[in-house]
Design a protein around this motif. Structure first.
Motif, mmCIF file in Angstrom:
data_model
loop_
_atom_site.group_PDB
_atom_site.id
_atom_site.type_symbol
_atom_site.label_atom_id
_atom_site.label_comp_id
_atom_site.label_asym_id
_atom_site.label_seq_id
_atom_site.Cartn_x
_atom_site.Cartn_y
_atom_site.Cartn_z
ATOM 1 N N LEU A 65 -8.940 6.858 -30.365
ATOM 2 C CA LEU A 65 -8.185 7.902 -29.667
ATOM 3 C C LEU A 65 -7.318 7.297 -28.562
ATOM 4 O O LEU A 65 -6.159 7.697 -28.378
ATOM 5 C CB LEU A 65 -9.149 8.933 -29.078
ATOM 6 C CG LEU A 65 -8.548 10.298 -28.830
ATOM 7 C CD1 LEU A 65 -8.148 10.937 -30.141
ATOM 8 C CD2 LEU A 65 -9.524 11.183 -28.106
ATOM 9 N N ALA A 66 -7.875 6.296 -27.849
ATOM 10 C CA ALA A 66 -7.085 5.603 -26.829
ATOM 11 C C ALA A 66 -5.901 4.894 -27.468
ATOM 12 O O ALA A 66 -4.801 4.854 -26.904
ATOM 13 C CB ALA A 66 -7.968 4.623 -26.072
ATOM 14 N N LEU A 67 -6.134 4.343 -28.671
ATOM 15 C CA LEU A 67 -5.055 3.676 -29.400
ATOM 16 C C LEU A 67 -3.940 4.672 -29.737
ATOM 17 O O LEU A 67 -2.751 4.397 -29.556
ATOM 18 C CB LEU A 67 -5.642 3.081 -30.679
ATOM 19 C CG LEU A 67 -4.905 1.925 -31.333
ATOM 20 C CD1 LEU A 67 -4.896 0.729 -30.415
ATOM 21 C CD2 LEU A 67 -5.567 1.569 -32.648
ATOM 22 N N PHE A 68 -4.350 5.859 -30.230
ATOM 23 C CA PHE A 68 -3.387 6.922 -30.519
ATOM 24 C C PHE A 68 -2.591 7.263 -29.264
ATOM 25 O O PHE A 68 -1.364 7.304 -29.283
ATOM 26 C CB PHE A 68 -4.121 8.179 -31.013
ATOM 27 C CG PHE A 68 -4.163 8.314 -32.498
ATOM 28 C CD1 PHE A 68 -5.192 7.759 -33.231
ATOM 29 C CD2 PHE A 68 -3.169 9.013 -33.172
ATOM 30 C CE1 PHE A 68 -5.230 7.882 -34.602
ATOM 31 C CE2 PHE A 68 -3.209 9.135 -34.545
ATOM 32 C CZ PHE A 68 -4.238 8.573 -35.257
ATOM 33 N N LEU A 69 -3.309 7.498 -28.157
ATOM 34 C CA LEU A 69 -2.655 7.874 -26.901
ATOM 35 C C LEU A 69 -1.689 6.792 -26.460
ATOM 36 O O LEU A 69 -0.560 7.071 -26.030
ATOM 37 C CB LEU A 69 -3.720 8.079 -25.822
ATOM 38 C CG LEU A 69 -4.210 9.499 -25.617
ATOM 39 C CD1 LEU A 69 -5.252 9.522 -24.520
ATOM 40 C CD2 LEU A 69 -3.053 10.403 -25.229
ATOM 41 N N PHE A 70 -2.133 5.531 -26.578
ATOM 42 C CA PHE A 70 -1.304 4.415 -26.146
ATOM 43 C C PHE A 70 -0.024 4.350 -26.976
ATOM 44 O O PHE A 70 1.073 4.179 -26.436
ATOM 45 C CB PHE A 70 -2.104 3.121 -26.275
ATOM 46 C CG PHE A 70 -1.404 1.935 -25.709
ATOM 47 C CD1 PHE A 70 -1.281 1.781 -24.339
ATOM 48 C CD2 PHE A 70 -0.853 0.975 -26.545
ATOM 49 C CE1 PHE A 70 -0.617 0.693 -23.813
ATOM 50 C CE2 PHE A 70 -0.192 -0.113 -26.020
ATOM 51 C CZ PHE A 70 -0.076 -0.254 -24.653
ATOM 52 N N ALA A 152 -2.597 -8.440 -39.145
ATOM 53 C CA ALA A 152 -1.555 -7.572 -39.706
ATOM 54 C C ALA A 152 -0.856 -6.790 -38.602
ATOM 55 O O ALA A 152 0.373 -6.675 -38.597
ATOM 56 C CB ALA A 152 -2.176 -6.620 -40.724
ATOM 57 N N VAL A 153 -1.643 -6.261 -37.658
ATOM 58 C CA VAL A 153 -1.047 -5.501 -36.547
ATOM 59 C C VAL A 153 -0.103 -6.389 -35.757
ATOM 60 O O VAL A 153 1.014 -5.997 -35.401
ATOM 61 C CB VAL A 153 -2.162 -4.924 -35.656
ATOM 62 C CG1 VAL A 153 -1.582 -4.400 -34.359
ATOM 63 C CG2 VAL A 153 -2.906 -3.827 -36.375
ATOM 64 N N ALA B 74 -16.006 0.971 -38.811
ATOM 65 C CA ALA B 74 -15.177 -0.209 -38.562
ATOM 66 C C ALA B 74 -13.957 -0.209 -39.476
ATOM 67 O O ALA B 74 -12.848 -0.544 -39.046
ATOM 68 C CB ALA B 74 -16.010 -1.468 -38.771
ATOM 69 N N VAL B 75 -14.159 0.200 -40.739
ATOM 70 C CA VAL B 75 -13.034 0.241 -41.686
ATOM 71 C C VAL B 75 -11.977 1.238 -41.218
ATOM 72 O O VAL B 75 -10.776 0.967 -41.244
ATOM 73 C CB VAL B 75 -13.541 0.605 -43.103
ATOM 74 C CG1 VAL B 75 -12.384 0.786 -44.050
ATOM 75 C CG2 VAL B 75 -14.477 -0.465 -43.624
ATOM 76 N N VAL B 76 -12.443 2.408 -40.742
ATOM 77 C CA VAL B 76 -11.507 3.434 -40.271
ATOM 78 C C VAL B 76 -10.758 2.950 -39.031
ATOM 79 O O VAL B 76 -9.560 3.212 -38.874
ATOM 80 C CB VAL B 76 -12.260 4.749 -39.991
ATOM 81 C CG1 VAL B 76 -11.325 5.779 -39.402
ATOM 82 C CG2 VAL B 76 -12.862 5.285 -41.261
ATOM 83 N N ALA B 77 -11.455 2.211 -38.158
ATOM 84 C CA ALA B 77 -10.789 1.676 -36.966
ATOM 85 C C ALA B 77 -9.674 0.718 -37.374
ATOM 86 O O ALA B 77 -8.562 0.767 -36.823
ATOM 87 C CB ALA B 77 -11.809 0.970 -36.072
ATOM 88 N N ALA B 81 -5.632 1.180 -36.688
ATOM 89 C CA ALA B 81 -4.844 0.169 -35.981
ATOM 90 C C ALA B 81 -3.601 -0.209 -36.782
ATOM 91 O O ALA B 81 -2.479 -0.246 -36.249
ATOM 92 C CB ALA B 81 -5.709 -1.063 -35.719
ATOM 93 N N VAL B 82 -3.773 -0.461 -38.090
ATOM 94 C CA VAL B 82 -2.625 -0.843 -38.923
ATOM 95 C C VAL B 82 -1.643 0.328 -39.042
ATOM 96 O O VAL B 82 -0.424 0.146 -38.945
ATOM 97 C CB VAL B 82 -3.114 -1.308 -40.315
ATOM 98 C CG1 VAL B 82 -1.941 -1.583 -41.224
ATOM 99 C CG2 VAL B 82 -3.962 -2.559 -40.186
ATOM 100 N N GLY B 83 -2.184 1.542 -39.221
ATOM 101 C CA GLY B 83 -1.313 2.715 -39.328
ATOM 102 C C GLY B 83 -0.473 2.911 -38.086
ATOM 103 O O GLY B 83 0.729 3.189 -38.171
ATOM 104 N N LEU B 84 -1.089 2.746 -36.923
ATOM 105 C CA LEU B 84 -0.339 2.943 -35.681
ATOM 106 C C LEU B 84 0.671 1.822 -35.459
ATOM 107 O O LEU B 84 1.750 2.060 -34.911
ATOM 108 C CB LEU B 84 -1.308 3.042 -34.500
ATOM 109 C CG LEU B 84 -2.040 4.385 -34.441
ATOM 110 C CD1 LEU B 84 -3.156 4.346 -33.430
ATOM 111 C CD2 LEU B 84 -1.076 5.499 -34.096
#
Lengths: 163, 106
Positions: A65-70, A152-153, B74-77, B81-84
């Motif tokens: 959620l913090a990632l989304f917000l960020f 990847a990110v 962990a997989v969803v996290a 991350a990649v989606g964002l």
């Protein structure tokens, strides 16, 4: 634990999911997602799994959620909209309702055979032994997956600037 | 049974969101809702399925469900991350809608 408490927590999760569906402003969408994730954590608690509930709060509410917000704050545009108002679509709604009906019908027999939650299921040591025993290959794979995702990110977001 | 209904309902709500929302953020959030529903179903089934609940075998089943759900977390996290990251990259190009990205290339 009564059925009332279960449905109260479930209602919180469903309300959060509904907010994600209809929210027009991004920040409301994130708030709905947070409510949904907390509701799911509450349901885990209801099913006597505090370890999973704590992980859910730490990882999802604290991390994802913090990632989304960020991401939203970094990309803040003038118009803070999550798109136009969502129009009700009969086709999409019937697809979703059909999937729901199929799932519930398929799992009906399992549900009939289930028994109520009993205490003493939260064996944290049992979960740890499983993770480092029978599920060790999967555990290592998930570690590798997280590493690949990290690279990847970095490649996706930093590679942009180099081009 | 009520746990199964709630999990399936959450999954269907997420599916409807994925189908109808046109903003990438909203689609990502809807995918999170779907995955949350699926994980909840896993947990519900592992904790209440069959006649083993309350016994040693039932506790083992519940522990397996918790372990798999933790791995799923962990997989969803990683997925989020990649989606964002993809979202950030797209928004830099002024694209925020699903319809803007009909083509994906290197």
């Amino acid at each position: 634990m009564s059925a009332v408490s279960f449905w109260l927590i479930a209602l919180v999760a469903i309300a959060g999911a509904w907010t994600v569906l209809v929210a027009r402003e991004t920040i409301r969408l994130i708030a709905g997602l947070g409510t949904f994730l907390l509701g799911i954590a509450g349901l885990y608690l209801r099913f006597a799994m505090p370890l999973l509930a704590a992980s859910q709060v730490f990882l999802y509410v604290g991390g994802v959620l913090a990632l989304f917000l960020f991401a939203i704050m970094a990309l803040r545009r003038d118009e803070d909209r999550a798109g136009p108002a969502v129009r009700f679509s009969v086709v999409h709604a019937s697809v979703a309702a059909g999937i729901f009906a199929v799932l519930v019908t398929a799992l009906r027999d399992v549900g009939a055979a289930s028994v109520d939650v009993t205490a003493g299921q939260d064996a944290v040591d049992a979960v740890g032994a499983l993770l480092l025993g029978r599920f060790l290959p999967a555990f290592e794979l998930v570690g590798g997956l997280l590493f690949v995702a990290l690279v990847a990110v970095l490649a996706i977001s930093a590679g942009e600037d180099r081009r | 049974m009520s746990g199964i209904v709630v999990a399936c309902l959450l999954f269907s709500l997420g599916l409807y969101g994925v189908l109808t929302r046109r903003e990438i953020v909203a689609v990502l959030a809807s995918i999170e809702v779907m995955l949350g529903g699926a994980t909840l179903l896993l947990v519900v089934l592992s904790s209440t399925y069959g006649t083993g609940a309350g016994t040693a075998a039932g506790a083992n089943t519940a522990a397996s469900g918790q372990a798999v759900a933790l791995l799923l977390l962990a997989v969803v996290a990683a997925e989020a991350a990649v989606g964002l990251a993809v979202l950030v990259s797209l928004v830099r190009h002024g694209k925020t809608g699903v319809d803007d990205i009909q083509r994906v290339r290197g």
